[in-house]
Scaffold this motif. Sequence first.
Motif, PDB file in Angstrom:
ATOM      1  N   GLY A  39       0.795  -1.223   0.000  1.00  0.00           N
ATOM      2  CA  GLY A  39       0.000   0.000   0.000  1.00  0.00           C
ATOM      3  C   GLY A  39       0.825   1.269   0.000  1.00  0.00           C
ATOM      4  N   LYS A  40       2.165   1.143  -0.073  1.00  0.00           N
ATOM      5  CA  LYS A  40       3.011   2.346   0.046  1.00  0.00           C
ATOM      6  C   LYS A  40       2.845   3.305  -1.133  1.00  0.00           C
ATOM      7  CE  LYS A  40       7.150  -0.205  -1.490  1.00  0.00           C
ATOM      8  NZ  LYS A  40       6.400  -1.437  -1.886  1.00  0.00           N
ATOM      9  N   SER A  41       2.775   2.785  -2.374  1.00  0.00           N
ATOM     10  CA  SER A  41       2.584   3.678  -3.520  1.00  0.00           C
ATOM     11  C   SER A  41       1.179   4.272  -3.534  1.00  0.00           C
ATOM     12  CB  SER A  41       2.853   2.935  -4.832  1.00  0.00           C
ATOM     13  OG  SER A  41       4.247   2.732  -5.004  1.00  0.00           O
ATOM     14  N   THR A  42       0.200   3.510  -3.098  1.00  0.00           N
ATOM     15  CA  THR A  42      -1.168   4.033  -2.982  1.00  0.00           C
ATOM     16  C   THR A  42      -1.210   5.160  -1.962  1.00  0.00           C
ATOM     17  OG1 THR A  42      -2.127   1.887  -3.571  1.00  0.00           O
ATOM     18  CG2 THR A  42      -3.569   3.448  -2.440  1.00  0.00           C
ATOM     19  N   PHE A  43      -0.506   4.986  -0.850  1.00  0.00           N
ATOM     20  CA  PHE A  43      -0.405   6.038   0.168  1.00  0.00           C
ATOM     21  C   PHE A  43       0.158   7.319  -0.446  1.00  0.00           C
ATOM     22  CE2 PHE A  43       2.732   8.003   3.141  1.00  0.00           C
ATOM     23  CZ  PHE A  43       1.821   8.711   3.919  1.00  0.00           C
ATOM     24  N   LEU A  44       1.227   7.179  -1.221  1.00  0.00           N
ATOM     25  CA  LEU A  44       1.859   8.349  -1.837  1.00  0.00           C
ATOM     26  C   LEU A  44       0.906   9.035  -2.813  1.00  0.00           C
ATOM     27  CD1 LEU A  44       4.821   9.455  -1.503  1.00  0.00           C
ATOM     28  CD2 LEU A  44       5.214   8.605  -3.800  1.00  0.00           C
ATOM     29  N   ARG A  45       0.201   8.242  -3.619  1.00  0.00           N
ATOM     30  CA  ARG A  45      -0.713   8.809  -4.618  1.00  0.00           C
ATOM     31  C   ARG A  45      -1.949   9.427  -3.965  1.00  0.00           C
ATOM     32  NH1 ARG A  45       0.415   6.940  -9.888  1.00  0.00           N
ATOM     33  NH2 ARG A  45      -1.756   7.022 -10.509  1.00  0.00           N
ATOM     34  N   CYS A  46      -2.290   8.962  -2.760  1.00  0.00           N
ATOM     35  CA  CYS A  46      -3.385   9.599  -2.023  1.00  0.00           C
ATOM     36  C   CYS A  46      -2.948  10.953  -1.455  1.00  0.00           C
ATOM     37  CB  CYS A  46      -3.857   8.701  -0.875  1.00  0.00           C
ATOM     38  SG  CYS A  46      -4.922   7.330  -1.375  1.00  0.00           S
ATOM     39  N   LEU A  47      -1.666  11.106  -1.155  1.00  0.00           N
ATOM     40  CA  LEU A  47      -1.192  12.354  -0.552  1.00  0.00           C
ATOM     41  C   LEU A  47      -1.481  13.556  -1.441  1.00  0.00           C
ATOM     42  CD1 LEU A  47       2.260  11.665   1.176  1.00  0.00           C
ATOM     43  CD2 LEU A  47       0.032  12.004   2.238  1.00  0.00           C
ATOM     44  N   ASN A  48      -1.385  13.383  -2.774  1.00  0.00           N
ATOM     45  CA  ASN A  48      -1.734  14.518  -3.643  1.00  0.00           C
ATOM     46  C   ASN A  48      -3.038  14.253  -4.399  1.00  0.00           C
ATOM     47  OD1 ASN A  48      -0.970  12.731  -5.623  1.00  0.00           O
ATOM     48  ND2 ASN A  48       0.467  14.119  -6.644  1.00  0.00           N
ATOM     49  N   CYS A  49      -3.801  13.293  -3.880  1.00  0.00           N
ATOM     50  CA  CYS A  49      -5.144  12.980  -4.401  1.00  0.00           C
ATOM     51  C   CYS A  49      -5.132  12.549  -5.860  1.00  0.00           C
ATOM     52  CB  CYS A  49      -6.102  14.151  -4.178  1.00  0.00           C
ATOM     53  SG  CYS A  49      -6.417  14.458  -2.428  1.00  0.00           S
ATOM     54  N   MET A  50      -4.029  11.942  -6.322  1.00  0.00           N
ATOM     55  CA  MET A  50      -4.076  11.244  -7.603  1.00  0.00           C
ATOM     56  C   MET A  50      -4.987  10.029  -7.464  1.00  0.00           C
ATOM     57  SD  MET A  50      -0.196  11.400  -9.069  1.00  0.00           S
ATOM     58  CE  MET A  50      -0.679  10.691 -10.637  1.00  0.00           C
ATOM     59  N   GLU A  51      -5.047   9.506  -6.251  1.00  0.00           N
ATOM     60  CA  GLU A  51      -6.066   8.524  -5.883  1.00  0.00           C
ATOM     61  C   GLU A  51      -6.950   9.188  -4.830  1.00  0.00           C
ATOM     62  OE1 GLU A  51      -6.660   5.707  -7.164  1.00  0.00           O
ATOM     63  OE2 GLU A  51      -4.802   5.012  -8.099  1.00  0.00           O
ATOM     64  N   ASP A  52      -8.246   9.191  -5.040  1.00  0.00           N
ATOM     65  CA  ASP A  52      -9.151   9.783  -4.061  1.00  0.00           C
ATOM     66  C   ASP A  52      -9.253   8.871  -2.842  1.00  0.00           C
ATOM     67  OD1 ASP A  52      -9.762  12.022  -5.602  1.00  0.00           O
ATOM     68  OD2 ASP A  52     -11.348  10.945  -6.686  1.00  0.00           O
ATOM     69  N   PRO A  53      -8.960   9.375  -1.648  1.00  0.00           N
ATOM     70  CA  PRO A  53      -9.123   8.556  -0.447  1.00  0.00           C
ATOM     71  C   PRO A  53     -10.568   8.092  -0.284  1.00  0.00           C
ATOM     72  CG  PRO A  53      -7.881  10.555   0.035  1.00  0.00           C
ATOM     73  CD  PRO A  53      -8.434  10.717  -1.347  1.00  0.00           C
ATOM     74  N   THR A  54     -10.737   6.905   0.261  1.00  0.00           N
ATOM     75  CA  THR A  54     -12.078   6.414   0.564  1.00  0.00           C
ATOM     76  C   THR A  54     -12.638   7.145   1.781  1.00  0.00           C
ATOM     77  OG1 THR A  54     -11.534   4.255  -0.364  1.00  0.00           O
ATOM     78  CG2 THR A  54     -13.428   4.350   1.108  1.00  0.00           C
ATOM     79  N   SER A  55     -11.773   7.367   2.778  1.00  0.00           N
ATOM     80  CA  SER A  55     -12.160   8.157   3.953  1.00  0.00           C
ATOM     81  C   SER A  55     -10.902   8.709   4.598  1.00  0.00           C
ATOM     82  CB  SER A  55     -12.962   7.311   4.955  1.00  0.00           C
ATOM     83  OG  SER A  55     -12.144   6.290   5.500  1.00  0.00           O
ATOM     84  N   GLY A  56     -11.116   9.623   5.546  1.00  0.00           N
ATOM     85  CA  GLY A  56      -9.988  10.238   6.242  1.00  0.00           C
ATOM     86  C   GLY A  56      -9.670  11.625   5.707  1.00  0.00           C
ATOM     87  N   SER A  57      -8.699  12.257   6.335  1.00  0.00           N
ATOM     88  CA  SER A  57      -8.314  13.623   5.978  1.00  0.00           C
ATOM     89  C   SER A  57      -6.837  13.695   5.627  1.00  0.00           C
ATOM     90  CB  SER A  57      -8.584  14.573   7.154  1.00  0.00           C
ATOM     91  OG  SER A  57      -9.952  14.599   7.479  1.00  0.00           O
ATOM     92  N   ILE A  58      -6.513  14.613   4.683  1.00  0.00           N
ATOM     93  CA  ILE A  58      -5.126  14.929   4.351  1.00  0.00           C
ATOM     94  C   ILE A  58      -5.017  16.452   4.437  1.00  0.00           C
ATOM     95  CG2 ILE A  58      -3.298  14.810   2.621  1.00  0.00           C
ATOM     96  CD1 ILE A  58      -4.911  12.381   1.434  1.00  0.00           C
ATOM     97  N   ILE A  59      -4.487  16.930   5.546  1.00  0.00           N
ATOM     98  CA  ILE A  59      -4.382  18.368   5.781  1.00  0.00           C
ATOM     99  C   ILE A  59      -3.035  18.836   5.241  1.00  0.00           C
ATOM    100  CG2 ILE A  59      -4.621  20.220   7.469  1.00  0.00           C
ATOM    101  CD1 ILE A  59      -6.994  18.270   7.461  1.00  0.00           C
ATOM    102  N   PHE A  60      -3.075  19.629   4.167  1.00  0.00           N
ATOM    103  CA  PHE A  60      -1.848  20.135   3.530  1.00  0.00           C
ATOM    104  C   PHE A  60      -1.855  21.653   3.636  1.00  0.00           C
ATOM    105  CE2 PHE A  60       0.253  21.295  -0.701  1.00  0.00           C
ATOM    106  CZ  PHE A  60       1.537  21.217  -0.181  1.00  0.00           C
ATOM    107  N   ASN A  61      -0.873  22.179   4.374  1.00  0.00           N
ATOM    108  CA  ASN A  61      -0.815  23.627   4.611  1.00  0.00           C
ATOM    109  C   ASN A  61      -2.150  24.170   5.112  1.00  0.00           C
ATOM    110  OD1 ASN A  61       1.889  23.900   3.948  1.00  0.00           O
ATOM    111  ND2 ASN A  61       1.488  24.332   1.792  1.00  0.00           N
ATOM    112  N   GLY A  62      -2.777  23.409   6.028  1.00  0.00           N
ATOM    113  CA  GLY A  62      -3.990  23.877   6.687  1.00  0.00           C
ATOM    114  C   GLY A  62      -5.297  23.587   5.973  1.00  0.00           C
ATOM    115  N   VAL A  63      -5.228  22.961   4.794  1.00  0.00           N
ATOM    116  CA  VAL A  63      -6.441  22.684   4.011  1.00  0.00           C
ATOM    117  C   VAL A  63      -6.606  21.175   3.848  1.00  0.00           C
ATOM    118  CG1 VAL A  63      -7.587  22.987   1.772  1.00  0.00           C
ATOM    119  CG2 VAL A  63      -6.237  24.858   2.751  1.00  0.00           C
ATOM    120  N   ASP A  64      -7.817  20.683   4.082  1.00  0.00           N
ATOM    121  CA  ASP A  64      -8.097  19.260   3.885  1.00  0.00           C
ATOM    122  C   ASP A  64      -8.307  19.002   2.393  1.00  0.00           C
ATOM    123  OD1 ASP A  64      -8.786  16.618   3.913  1.00  0.00           O
ATOM    124  OD2 ASP A  64     -10.590  16.860   5.148  1.00  0.00           O
ATOM    125  N   ILE A  65      -7.245  18.548   1.719  1.00  0.00           N
ATOM    126  CA  ILE A  65      -7.338  18.364   0.266  1.00  0.00           C
ATOM    127  C   ILE A  65      -8.113  17.098  -0.106  1.00  0.00           C
ATOM    128  CG2 ILE A  65      -5.265  19.725  -0.224  1.00  0.00           C
ATOM    129  CD1 ILE A  65      -3.727  17.104  -0.597  1.00  0.00           C
TER     130      ILE A  65
END
Length: 260
Positions: A39-65
């Motif tokens: 799941g490591k590459s999927t994790f990386l691709r979720c960080l910039n939303c190349m893959e849309d997360p199923t659930s959870g938050s990714i707060i980047f510079n204060g914004v939940d992308i």
Amino acid sequence: MIEVVNLTKSFKNVDVLKGINVTINKGEKIVVLGPSGSGKSTFLRCLNCMEDPTSGSIIFNGVDIADMSVNINVHRQKMGMVFQHFNLFNNKTVIDNIMLAPIYVEKKRMRKLRFSNPNGEEIKSTKQIKAEAKENAMKLLKRIGLEEKADVFPSQLSGGQKQRVAIVRALAMNPDVILFDEPTSALDPEMVGEVLELMKELAHEGMTMVVVTHEMGFAREVADRVIFIDEGVIAEEGTPEELFGNPQCPRLKEFLSKVL
């Protein structure tokens, strides 16, 4: 800079990420390890939303992308990505590959300024925008010793040269963080060193980096923190000294016995 909260990702009935929680601070170098399919590459691709997360938050510079109402393209401009297979445009020259995104973004910004420009900022012409982008691209190519390759096509470059161009293409956008998805795994062994040297330079300059890799030497030398993902969860994390010198997780011990 990035806070990941209870991140999950499923493909149909397969749960690939099962609740990832991690904080990445400005200037940190994070290396992500794990067996194939962990799941490591999927994790990386979720960080910039190349893959849309199923659930959870990714707060980047204060914004939940991960929030679908957010314009992800605005935030993605500050999150560079370097791929395993370079992803250069083969029908464009090296310098055009590097200039493409900066020109597009600056043109879009100028269009907005024409309608709303409270500070009276100068409106650049297309010619000015292209000239500035070209000057910056040439500086980046000079940095990696490839300025003489500016007008050739990617097919005329070695694998190591392609990956170095891909890295400076990411740098051309002045990102806050660069994500690397196994950047050396598609290279011949003799070309790996030149790419790792450039990545080490960026690390020493303070670039925030998240690197999925099997290069254990790089992880030992450069990482502030190493994250080991197995079966969609963070099984262990810590400094390189902790993970390589005294691994606690049986799965990590098994993994290291095969790769070290």
